[in-house]
Design an enzyme around this catalytic site. Structure first.
Site, PDB file in Angstrom:
ATOM      1  N   ARG A  96      -6.946  -6.187 -10.233  1.00  0.00           N
ATOM      2  CA  ARG A  96      -6.052  -7.310  -9.914  1.00  0.00           C
ATOM      3  C   ARG A  96      -6.431  -8.529 -10.753  1.00  0.00           C
ATOM      4  O   ARG A  96      -5.573  -9.252 -11.243  1.00  0.00           O
ATOM      5  CB  ARG A  96      -6.123  -7.630  -8.414  1.00  0.00           C
ATOM      6  CG  ARG A  96      -5.375  -6.626  -7.556  1.00  0.00           C
ATOM      7  CD  ARG A  96      -5.297  -7.061  -6.109  1.00  0.00           C
ATOM      8  NE  ARG A  96      -6.545  -6.904  -5.389  1.00  0.00           N
ATOM      9  CZ  ARG A  96      -6.829  -5.882  -4.573  1.00  0.00           C
ATOM     10  NH1 ARG A  96      -5.940  -4.936  -4.358  1.00  0.00           N
ATOM     11  NH2 ARG A  96      -7.985  -5.802  -3.949  1.00  0.00           N
ATOM     12  N   PHE A 149       4.869  -0.038  -5.985  1.00  0.00           N
ATOM     13  CA  PHE A 149       3.984   0.349  -4.874  1.00  0.00           C
ATOM     14  C   PHE A 149       3.085  -0.845  -4.538  1.00  0.00           C
ATOM     15  O   PHE A 149       1.860  -0.755  -4.549  1.00  0.00           O
ATOM     16  CB  PHE A 149       3.136   1.579  -5.227  1.00  0.00           C
ATOM     17  CG  PHE A 149       3.914   2.742  -5.782  1.00  0.00           C
ATOM     18  CD1 PHE A 149       4.570   3.620  -4.925  1.00  0.00           C
ATOM     19  CD2 PHE A 149       4.012   2.958  -7.148  1.00  0.00           C
ATOM     20  CE1 PHE A 149       5.287   4.707  -5.427  1.00  0.00           C
ATOM     21  CE2 PHE A 149       4.721   4.030  -7.661  1.00  0.00           C
ATOM     22  CZ  PHE A 149       5.364   4.901  -6.803  1.00  0.00           C
ATOM     23  N   ASP A 206       8.148  -1.836  -2.690  1.00  0.00           N
ATOM     24  CA  ASP A 206       7.423  -0.955  -1.771  1.00  0.00           C
ATOM     25  C   ASP A 206       8.419  -0.445  -0.733  1.00  0.00           C
ATOM     26  O   ASP A 206       9.407  -1.116  -0.428  1.00  0.00           O
ATOM     27  CB  ASP A 206       6.268  -1.688  -1.075  1.00  0.00           C
ATOM     28  CG  ASP A 206       5.195  -0.727  -0.572  1.00  0.00           C
ATOM     29  OD1 ASP A 206       4.153  -0.582  -1.243  1.00  0.00           O
ATOM     30  OD2 ASP A 206       5.402  -0.098   0.491  1.00  0.00           O
ATOM     31  N   SER A 207       8.135   0.739  -0.184  1.00  0.00           N
ATOM     32  CA  SER A 207       9.042   1.288   0.830  1.00  0.00           C
ATOM     33  C   SER A 207       8.609   0.905   2.244  1.00  0.00           C
ATOM     34  O   SER A 207       9.215   1.338   3.212  1.00  0.00           O
ATOM     35  CB  SER A 207       9.131   2.811   0.689  1.00  0.00           C
ATOM     36  OG  SER A 207       7.838   3.367   0.720  1.00  0.00           O
ATOM     37  N   ASP A 231       0.831   1.662  -9.112  1.00  0.00           N
ATOM     38  CA  ASP A 231      -0.337   2.010  -8.287  1.00  0.00           C
ATOM     39  C   ASP A 231       0.129   2.810  -7.073  1.00  0.00           C
ATOM     40  O   ASP A 231       0.099   2.321  -5.942  1.00  0.00           O
ATOM     41  CB  ASP A 231      -1.073   0.733  -7.847  1.00  0.00           C
ATOM     42  CG  ASP A 231      -2.344   1.048  -7.073  1.00  0.00           C
ATOM     43  OD1 ASP A 231      -2.909   2.148  -7.265  1.00  0.00           O
ATOM     44  OD2 ASP A 231      -2.772   0.200  -6.268  1.00  0.00           O
ATOM     45  N   CYS A 251      -4.966   7.605  -7.584  1.00  0.00           N
ATOM     46  CA  CYS A 251      -6.095   7.612  -6.646  1.00  0.00           C
ATOM     47  C   CYS A 251      -6.276   9.001  -6.053  1.00  0.00           C
ATOM     48  O   CYS A 251      -6.853   9.163  -4.982  1.00  0.00           O
ATOM     49  CB  CYS A 251      -5.933   6.541  -5.566  1.00  0.00           C
ATOM     50  SG  CYS A 251      -4.471   6.748  -4.562  1.00  0.00           S
TER      51      CYS A 251
HETATM   52  N1  SAH Z   1      -1.334  -1.734  -5.215  1.00  0.00           N
HETATM   53  C1  SAH Z   1      -1.608  -1.954  -3.813  1.00  0.00           C
HETATM   54  C2  SAH Z   1      -1.893  -0.662  -3.066  1.00  0.00           C
HETATM   55  C3  SAH Z   1      -0.808   0.401  -3.174  1.00  0.00           C
HETATM   56  S1  SAH Z   1      -0.855   1.580  -1.896  1.00  0.00           S
HETATM   57  C4  SAH Z   1      -2.721  -3.009  -3.668  1.00  0.00           C
HETATM   58  O1  SAH Z   1      -3.404  -3.356  -4.646  1.00  0.00           O
HETATM   59  O2  SAH Z   1      -2.906  -3.505  -2.561  1.00  0.00           O
HETATM   60  C5  SAH Z   1       0.592   2.503  -2.111  1.00  0.00           C
HETATM   61  C6  SAH Z   1       1.857   1.868  -1.556  1.00  0.00           C
HETATM   62  O3  SAH Z   1       2.954   2.677  -1.962  1.00  0.00           O
HETATM   63  C7  SAH Z   1       1.980   1.761  -0.052  1.00  0.00           C
HETATM   64  O4  SAH Z   1       2.169   0.423   0.301  1.00  0.00           O
HETATM   65  C8  SAH Z   1       3.230   2.595   0.332  1.00  0.00           C
HETATM   66  O5  SAH Z   1       4.023   1.966   1.339  1.00  0.00           O
HETATM   67  C9  SAH Z   1       3.976   2.624  -0.968  1.00  0.00           C
HETATM   68  N2  SAH Z   1       4.873   3.775  -1.226  1.00  0.00           N
HETATM   69  C10 SAH Z   1       4.610   5.084  -1.079  1.00  0.00           C
HETATM   70  N3  SAH Z   1       5.630   5.840  -1.567  1.00  0.00           N
HETATM   71  C11 SAH Z   1       6.553   4.974  -2.052  1.00  0.00           C
HETATM   72  C12 SAH Z   1       7.815   5.144  -2.711  1.00  0.00           C
HETATM   73  N4  SAH Z   1       8.301   6.346  -2.993  1.00  0.00           N
HETATM   74  N5  SAH Z   1       8.482   4.021  -3.076  1.00  0.00           N
HETATM   75  C13 SAH Z   1       7.979   2.788  -2.814  1.00  0.00           C
HETATM   76  N6  SAH Z   1       6.788   2.585  -2.216  1.00  0.00           N
HETATM   77  C14 SAH Z   1       6.083   3.667  -1.842  1.00  0.00           C
END
Ligand code: SAH
Length: 400
Positions: A216, A232, A254-255, A304, A344
């Site tokens: 970040r 994400f 994000d979803s 991510d 991850c």
């Molecule tokens: N980058 C973030 C962590 C990401 S965790 C940080 O630094 O804090 C992964 C995220 O992806 C979650 O919030 C989950 O809700 C989202 N997610 C999972 N599948 C998804 C999709 N198909 N479309 C959008 N978001 C999604």
């Protein structure tokens, strides 16, 4: 005395100091070992190999506490391990009060995860959050909690043992206060000058993705004047870092509507101009294709995603998913633009991830340069003998 004897030849990984004993390598178990009990591990010829915590319901049937026959597995060992883990972070983590204090096998506390939030508010008001993901650390829970309180001065300990891996250990999913007060619903941390709310009770994992701290920061350092897309985004970790770094605009997807609400709260918490940030409650796969159809372009993109490959069986499907988002992601980049892309999935190593991303560039018909390989921060160390610990890997690419 509980004893676990391996089949002939199955001692090799233990001799290399790998800390797991798989069910398939075991010849016999003698004694009356309860879940979490300490068991002596011996080679087929009776030679001592290790003392380990027994997990009768797991395919990982035992996890090593020590390879030293003379080191007792007792309260003193737990105290020492916790004290060493905390001292390591004091030395290595700065400019953040969201810290992974204990990272399982790498801290020789197999299956234990502990995050520490909010030291900036004073240790008294800080919050420890634990996950006990194996029978051994479950058995030593009280000793671990006491040691954590003593080493950190933080009296508040919350348990988030609700990860699916608990079920594979035959352990129930549990959450709740282990010591001190209920978590503050307004709990926040400060990381490289950015404040973030952390929802300890309902957030993902222990509430915050501590592992992306350094990444970040890097995004923030490179964001100035750029149009940023964060896919994400969860509670806006990378988005807020980009806003702080002076991004011209940040689109975040994000979803999870709940995560996005926290993300918007984070913008207000920092006093940033909400007009620079757009939050989309949508599926990233669909949004990326839609942006491509609309001819949208960005200067910096972060991908991510969640763990697409929870285990080795899922590698092929996961590889296709990683490839798709990276392929479209690269097409959305302006020439000279930067892509931060992560996996991850422990089951996908850096070499394979690199190959997937390179394949995505080929199919996207773009030239991309790799500027850096990325990983989790120094509070997520890896045991040299335990490559499984390296779950987070990333690449910083530049479209030529
Ligand atoms: N980058 C973030 C962590 C990401 S965790 C940080 O630094 O804090 C992964 C995220 O992806 C979650 O919030 C989950 O809700 C989202 N997610 C999972 N599948 C998804 C999709 N198909 N479309 C959008 N978001 C999604």
């Amino acid at each position: 005395m509980n004893t676990l004897t391996l089949k002939p030849g199955k001692e090799k990984s233990l001799l290399r100091r790998h800390p797991w004993i798989y069910a398939t390598g075991i010849d016999r178990v003698e004694g009356r070992a309860e879940p979490g009990a300490t068991i002596t591990v011996r080679a087929a010829d009776g030679r001592f190999l290790a003392k380990a915590a027994y997990s009768p319901h797991s395919q990982i049937r035992a996890r090593v506490w020590t390879f030293d026959e003379n080191e007792p597995v007792d309260h003193a060992l737990i105290k020492r391990r916790v004290a060493t883990a905390v001292a390591h972070r004091r030395q290595w983590v700065s400019d953040s009060d969201a810290v992974r204090l204990v990272f399982g096998e790498a801290d020789r506390l197999p299956g234990l995860v502990v995050d520490y939030y909010g030291a900036g508010r004073g240790a008294e008001r800080a919050q420890l959050v634990c996950q006990f993901n194996a029978a051994g650390v479950e058995q030593w829970k009280d000793a671990i909690v006491q040691a954590l309180i003593r080493e950190t001065g933080c009296p508040n300990v919350y348990e988030r043992s609700d990860a699916a891996v608990r079920e594979r250990e035959g352990l129930e999913l549990v959450t709740g206060v282990l010591a001190g007060a209920e978590p503050d619903p307004e709990l926040s941390v400060t990381e490289h000058g950015v404040r973030y709310y952390v929802d300890v009770r309902n957030g993902h994992k222990t509430g915050f993705y501590v592992d992306q701290r350094d990444n970040r920061k890097l995004v923030g350092d490179l964001a100035e004047g750029r149009e940023v897309l964060n896919c994400f985004c969860y509670t806006g970790g990378f988005s807020l870092a980009a806003l702080r770094g002076g991004a011209a605009s940040v689109v975040s997807i994000d979803s999870s509507g709940d995560a996005l609400k926290v993300a918007e709260g984070n913008v207000a918490l920092n006093g940033y101009d909400a007009g620079r940030a757009t939050w989309l409650d949508a599926d990233v796969f669909k949004s990326l294709r839609q942006f491509r159809a609309e001819g949208r372009q960005f200067d910096l993109i972060v991908l991510d995603p969640p763990k697409f490959a929870p285990s080795a069986q899922h590698i092929d499907r996961a590889a296709r998913a990683y490839k798709e988002i990276n392929l479209v992601g690269m097409q959305l980049l302006r020439p000279g633009g930067l892509l931060f892309t992560y996996s991850c999935s422990g089951a996908i190593g850096m070499e394979l991830f690199h190959k997937i991303v390179a394949g995505a560039a080929t199919d996207a018909r773009v030239d991309a340069r790799i500027l850096r390989r990325l990983s989790a921060g120094t509070d997520h160390p890896m045991l040299a003998a335990f490559p499984e610990g390296e779950y987070l890997k990333g690449l910083l690419l530049q479209r030529v």
